[in-house]
Write a protein that holds these residues in place. Structure first.
Motif, short mmCIF file in Angstrom:
data_model
loop_
_atom_site.label_atom_id
_atom_site.label_comp_id
_atom_site.label_asym_id
_atom_site.label_seq_id
_atom_site.Cartn_x
_atom_site.Cartn_y
_atom_site.Cartn_z
N LYS A 183 0.82 -1.22 0.00
CA LYS A 183 0.00 0.00 0.00
C LYS A 183 0.84 1.26 0.00
N THR A 184 1.94 1.26 0.74
CA THR A 184 2.78 2.46 0.86
C THR A 184 4.17 2.27 0.28
N ALA A 185 4.46 1.09 -0.28
CA ALA A 185 5.78 0.78 -0.83
C ALA A 185 6.87 0.98 0.21
N THR A 186 6.58 0.54 1.44
CA THR A 186 7.56 0.60 2.52
C THR A 186 8.15 -0.79 2.71
N LEU A 187 9.48 -0.84 2.81
CA LEU A 187 10.19 -2.11 2.93
C LEU A 187 10.90 -2.19 4.27
N PHE A 188 10.57 -3.22 5.06
CA PHE A 188 11.33 -3.57 6.26
C PHE A 188 12.32 -4.66 5.86
N THR A 189 13.61 -4.36 6.00
CA THR A 189 14.62 -5.29 5.51
C THR A 189 15.21 -6.18 6.59
N GLY A 190 14.90 -5.92 7.88
CA GLY A 190 15.68 -6.59 8.90
C GLY A 190 17.14 -6.27 8.69
N ASP A 191 18.02 -7.20 8.99
CA ASP A 191 19.46 -6.91 8.91
C ASP A 191 20.06 -7.20 7.54
N LEU A 192 19.21 -7.26 6.51
CA LEU A 192 19.77 -7.28 5.17
C LEU A 192 20.27 -5.90 4.77
N VAL A 193 19.89 -4.88 5.54
CA VAL A 193 20.42 -3.53 5.33
C VAL A 193 20.88 -2.96 6.67
N PHE A 194 22.12 -2.54 6.71
CA PHE A 194 22.69 -1.82 7.85
C PHE A 194 23.07 -0.42 7.40
N LEU A 195 22.77 0.57 8.22
CA LEU A 195 23.24 1.93 8.02
C LEU A 195 23.93 2.38 9.30
N GLN A 196 25.04 3.07 9.18
CA GLN A 196 25.87 3.50 10.31
C GLN A 196 26.53 2.32 11.03
N HIS A 197 25.74 1.36 11.47
CA HIS A 197 26.22 0.15 12.13
C HIS A 197 26.87 -0.75 11.09
N VAL A 198 28.13 -1.16 11.30
CA VAL A 198 28.80 -2.01 10.32
C VAL A 198 27.98 -3.29 10.11
N PRO A 199 27.83 -3.74 8.86
CA PRO A 199 27.10 -4.99 8.61
C PRO A 199 27.71 -6.16 9.38
N VAL A 200 26.86 -7.14 9.68
CA VAL A 200 27.29 -8.34 10.41
C VAL A 200 27.02 -9.55 9.51
N VAL A 201 28.07 -10.31 9.24
CA VAL A 201 27.96 -11.49 8.37
C VAL A 201 27.83 -12.73 9.24
#
Length: 317
Positions: free
Chosen positions: A202-220
């Motif tokens: 309806k609003t084209a809003t995406l919740f990615t969980g931890d598939l996207v990190f911003l500021q916080h370094v990604p965790v593999v």
């Protein structure tokens, strides 16, 4: 390989937890978790970018909820029962519609340890087809470490609540909240091996969980190669805004992927170089992706762990 898996679990927990001394009041003094309406009927809480420790109060992951005409869906519940209870209070301040779904984006404790706040009649827990196994295998270790390091207020009441509605990698799931359809996609190993994204049509809003990190370094904790390989498909989701697992919420898409892709690409390139030269894994843990250090918070906490995980994956190619 089993020894390395156990080592990675320990390293993940060590990175998440460090510190002591935080307490909450009783249930009568629970305050609603701060949330913002980032699109009509879509609410999100932006958590601080910090390590999970007692001082954080279990609040380090972005979580939220979506309100349809008939019901509510929750996306992740935080790192302590109190966070789930505060999220529930925030929902009650917005709507009296029933909570129908609790969607967990993956198994890490900062996203699932508030689940018990929502257990009740009519509530279905939803997740990747691999999530029940991941929670069963890792959940007891997470809980044991929480009990050793966190204060009782942040541990009491935590329960592992696995999903009963499972999303397969070969078919998306559609959840209808009443004139509001959520599209759930289960991904191959990326951040973990049980990542799910939630797209509000309806609003084209995406919740990615931890598939996207911003500021916080990604965790593999899944596959660095799988993550990079799946990014073009992730970027094709027709979202107008995104709520990442950590960092600034309500950001443009797919531009939000750029910094993460650069980091994972550099990490992979450096690790391949170390492996080709026969460098020890401890050298890789110290120096891989070092050029990215100034661009990310918590780099010194998580990057060594990423390097070890990536080295173990790439050396078998």
């Amino acid at each position: 390989m089993a020894k390395r898996l156990n080592l990675l679990i320990v390293l993940t927990l060590t990175a998440l937890l460090s510190c002591q001394g935080f307490a909450y009041g009783n249930s009568d003094t629970i305050t609603p978790l701060p949330v913002g309406e980032i699109a009509p009927g879509v609410y999100a809480h932006q958590a601080p970018v910090t390590a999970m420790n007692a001082a954080s109060g279990g609040d380090i992951a972005n979580i939220g909820f979506i309100v349809g005409d008939d019901a509510v869906a929750i996306i992740d519940t935080g790192g302590a029962l109190i966070i789930g209870e505060r999220l529930k209070k925030a929902i009650e301040a917005v709507t009296h519609k029933p909570i129908r779904y609790v969607i967990n984006t993956h198994e890490h404790p900062d996203h699932i340890f508030g689940n018990a706040a929502f257990v009740g009649p009519g509530v279905t827990f939803v997740g990747h087809k691999n999530l029940p196994r991941a929670m069963a295998e890792r959940g007891p270790s997470y809980l044991a470490t929480w009990r050793r390091v966190m204060t009782p207020d942040l541990v009491n009441g935590i329960k592992l609540v696995p999903p009963t509605l499972l999303v397969s990698t070969d078919k998306d799931a559609k959840l209808d909240l009443g004139h509001r359809v959520l599209d759930l996609h289960a991904w191959p190993p990326m951040h973990t091996d049980c990542d799910v994204t939630i797209f509000d049509e309806k609003t084209a809003t995406l919740f990615t969980g931890d598939l996207v990190f911003l500021q916080h370094v990604p965790v593999v904790d899944g596959s660095v190669i799988g993550w990079l390989k799946a990014m073009p498909e992730l970027a094709k989701i027709p979202a107008k805004r995104v709520v990442p697992g950590h960092g600034t919420i309500d950001v443009d898409w797919p531009q939000a992927l750029a910094a993460e892709q650069t980091y994972l690409t550099r990490l992979t390139k450096d690790l391949r170089g170390f492996i080709a030269r026969g460098a020890d894994i401890n050298v890789a843990a110290k120096d891989a992706a070092k050029s990215e250090a100034s661009k990310w918070q918590l780099f010194g906490v998580y990057n060594p762990r990423n390097a070890i995980a990536g080295y173990a994956e790439l050396e078998w190619q």
